[in-house]
Design a protein around this motif. Structure first.
Motif, mmCIF file in Angstrom:
data_model
loop_
_atom_site.group_PDB
_atom_site.id
_atom_site.type_symbol
_atom_site.label_atom_id
_atom_site.label_comp_id
_atom_site.label_asym_id
_atom_site.label_seq_id
_atom_site.Cartn_x
_atom_site.Cartn_y
_atom_site.Cartn_z
ATOM 1 N N SER A 54 1.881 4.161 -8.170
ATOM 2 C CA SER A 54 2.100 3.058 -7.920
ATOM 3 C C SER A 54 2.973 2.442 -9.151
ATOM 4 O O SER A 54 3.044 2.684 -10.078
ATOM 5 C CB SER A 54 1.046 2.307 -8.044
ATOM 6 N N GLY A 101 0.799 -1.231 0.070
ATOM 7 C CA GLY A 101 0.104 -0.046 -0.019
ATOM 8 C C GLY A 101 0.741 1.298 -0.032
ATOM 9 O O GLY A 101 1.830 1.297 -0.779
ATOM 10 N N SER A 102 0.700 1.981 1.007
ATOM 11 C CA SER A 102 1.313 3.521 1.140
ATOM 12 C C SER A 102 2.546 3.243 2.052
ATOM 13 O O SER A 102 3.396 4.213 2.115
ATOM 14 C CB SER A 102 0.512 4.571 1.468
#
Length: 86
Positions: A86, A21-22
Motif C-alpha cells: 500500500s 483497495g486491491s
C-alpha cells in the motif's frame, strides 16, 4: 489518486493512478498544457511496462483507447493491486 508526469518519446504525458483497495485504474493522457493534443504511438508492451513500474500492480483487462477527431487522447487499463504494498 496519484498524478505523475512521465516522459515518452521526448514528450511529457500525464499518468493518473487510481486505487480502491486491491483494484485500480491507470490512465495515460495528454496534459492540458500540451502543444500536441494527441498521444504519440505507444507500443502495448511499453504502456504495460510503464504502468506496472509506476503502480506496482498487475494490469488487468483490456487496454482501451479514448479517441477524438485529433487522434488518441488517452489510454487506460484496469489494475490488480492485490499483491502490491500500500
Amino acid at each position: 489518486m496519484v498524478d505523475k508526469i512521465v516522459q515518452i518519446q521526448g514528450r511529457e504525458l500525464s499518468l493518473c493512478l487510481v486505487r480502491s483497495g486491491s483494484a485500480g485504474m491507470a490512465v495515460l493522457s495528454v496534459p492540458e498544457h500540451s502543444a500536441v493534443h494527441r498521444l504519440p504511438d505507444i507500443a502495448e508492451a511499453e504502456f504495460r511496462g510503464l504502468v506496472a513500474r509506476a503502480s506496482g500492480c498487475r494490469l488487468e483487462g483490456d487496454i482501451r483507447e479514448v479517441a477524438s477527431s485529433r487522434g488518441t487522447i488517452a489510454i487506460s487499463t484496469g489494475l490488480d493491486c492485490s499483491g502490491a504494498g500500500s
